[in-house]
Write an enzyme that holds these catalytic residues in place. Structure first.
Site: not given
Ligand code: ZN
Length: 385
Positions: A100, A68, A70, A132
Site C-alpha cells: 500500500d 499515493h 504516503d 491519501e
Molecule cells: Zn493505499
C-alpha cells in the site's frame, strides 16, 4: 525500484519530496517533463507526467496509472525487519508501503521506458500523490491542476492492493466535530443554565435514530458487508463536575454512505435539527448558546458501472481479475478522479490484508501479475466509451 521507494520514509505526516524528486529525476532522464504541484508547506508534492514526446498532443486521452506516495506510520508496531528497508524473503518483499502502495508505483516507474515506447498506440500518464492516508488533499490538488491545464485522460487505474482484481465501488465518508456551547451555573440552579451535555446528547440520539432509520429503509447495496449507510458517534468530552451545569460539550461523529445515497442526504438533517430545533430553545434561556459543526474528512462514495468499457478493458488485461463483489471497505482516491469526469477503476498488486500492519509485504507473484498486466496494456489500445 521497490527497494528504492521503500527506503524513503514517506509517512503521511512527513515530507514525500525525497521520493518525488527521485521519481522526477528518473523520468527526466527518459526525456519527459514531470509536473510537480506542491502543498502550501512546500514539504509535499504530487507528480504528474505524460509519457509522450509531445504531451500536449495527448491532453485528451491516455490512461492514468495513479498511486499515493504516503504510508501509514509504524509507531508501536512490532516489525521483524527494518520497515523502511526492503527485506526479501520467502518469495515476498517486506517493508512499509510494499503493498500500500509503493509496489505499484515502483513497477509503473520501472516500466516508464516501455510505456514511452508504446505512446503512439497506448498513451500513459503517471500520477503520484501525497496525503491519501489522511486528508486526500494531494489528489484533490492534482485533479484540480489537470483541469486547469486542460488534461482530460480517458481513464484512470488506481493501483491500490486488490490482488489485481477490479474494484468498482466503495463507501464514502464524512466526519464532523460538533461543539455545543451552553451556559454554566451551580447545579442547584439548572433552569437558569443551558446544559451543553444534554443538548449534545439530543443531537447524538438524533444521529442514532437516523442511523436506525437508514438501516431499516435504505435500499440495500449487497456488495458491502454492511449493505447500507451508517452513522456513529465516536468521541465525546464535556463537563467538569457533577454539581456544575456544563457549559461545553464536544463530540465527533462520522457517516459512511453507499454510492446510491448522497452525503448531504445523510448529514443535512442533523444540522437542520440542531440549528432549527435545539438552538432556539437554548438561546431562549442563554442567547450566547451555540452549536457549531466542523467538517473533517469529506470523501465521496465511489462507484463505476461494472460493465463500463474501462472496467471490462482492465479486467481483460489483468486476466487474473474476476469482479467478485467488486466492492471494498477501504477508501481510495478513485471518487476524486471519477467526479472530475475520469472513469476510474481500482486494481493493483498485493493484498489489503497486508497493508497498514507490521511486516507488510508484497509477493513476487503479485509483482509478476502486475508486470503481465502492464505488458498486455502496452500492447493494447485505450478503451472507448
Ligand atoms: Zn493505499
Amino acid at each position: 525500484m521497490i527497494d528504492r521507494l521503500i527506503a524513503f520514509p514517506t509517512v503521511s505526516r512527513d515530507s514525500n519530496l525525497g521520493l518525488i524528486e527521485y521519481a522526477r529525476d528518473h523520468l527526466a532522464r527518459l526525456g519527459v517533463k514531470p509536473h510537480l504541484v506542491y502543498d502550501a508547506s512546500q514539504k509535499k508534492a504530487n507528480l504528474f507526467v505524460t509519457l509522450a514526446d509531445e504531451p500536449d498532443a495527448v491532453k485528451s486521452g491516455g490512461i492514468v496509472l495513479s498511486g499515493h506516495t504516503d504510508t501509514v506510520p509504524v509507531d508501536g508496531q512490532d516489525w521483524a525487519s527494518e520497515p523502511f528497508r526492503a527485506h526479501h524473503a520467502d518469495g515476498r518483499i517486506h517493508g512499509r508501503g510494499t503493498a500500500d502502495m509503493k509496489g505499484f508505483i515502483a513497477i509503473a516507474l520501472a516500466w516508464a521506458p516501455r510505456f514511452l515506447a508504446a505512446q503512439r498506440t497506448m498513451p500513459v500518464h503517471l500520477s503520484l500523490t501525497f496525503d491519501e492516508e489522511t486528508t486526500f488533499i494531494g489528489v484533490r490538488s492534482l485533479v484540480a491542476d489537470l483541469a486547469e491545464r486542460g488534461i482530460r485522460p480517458a481513464g484512470c487505474i488506481i493501483g491500490e492492493p486488490t490482488d489485481m482484481q477490479a474494484i468498482v465501488a466503495h463507501k464514502g465518508k464524512r466526519d464532523f466535530c460538533c461543539t455545543v456551547r451552553g451556559r454554566e451555573a451551580h447545579s442547584s440552579l439548572t433552569p437558569t443554565a443551558v446544559n451543553a451535555i444534554e443538548y449534545a446528547a439530543q443531537i447524538i440520539a438524533f444521529i442514532r435514530a437516523l442511523a436506525d432509520r437508514q438501516s431499516r429503509e435504505e435500499p440495500r447495496d449487497a456488495r458491502f458487508i454492511v449493505p447500507h449507510s451508517t452513522l456513529q458517534t465516536g468521541v465525546i468530552r464535556g463537563g467538569i463536575a457533577t454539581n456544575v451545569v456544563p457549559r461545553d460539550c464536544v463530540f465527533e461523529f462520522e457517516m459512511r454512505n453507499i454510492p446510491a445515497t448522497s452525503h448531504d442526504t445523510m448529514t443535512q438533517p442533523i444540522l437542520d435539527y440542531a440549528n432549527g430545533e435545539l438552538l432556539p430553545r437554548m438561546r431562549a434561556v442563554a442567547p450566547e448558546s451555540d452549536i457549531a459543526f466542523a467538517m473533517g474528512l469529506d470523501l465521496p462514495a465511489y462507484g463505476i458501472e461494472p460493465d463500463a468499457p474501462l472496467v471490462r478493458w482492465a479486467m481483460e488485461l489483468a486476466q487474473t481479475a474476476r469482479l467478485g463483489t467488486g466492492a471494498v471497505s477501504f477508501a481510495t482516491e478513485a471518487p476524486i478522479f471519477q467526479h472530475a469526469g475520469v472513469p476510474t477503476v481500482v486494481m493493483g498488486p498485493g493484498s489489503i490484508d497486508q497493508a497498514h500492519k507490521p511486516n507488510e509485504y508484497i509477493s513476487l507473484e503479485q509483482i509478476a501479475a502486475c508486470e503481465q498486466f502492464f505488458g498486455r496494456l502496452i500492447a493494447s489500445r485505450p478503451p472507448v466509451g
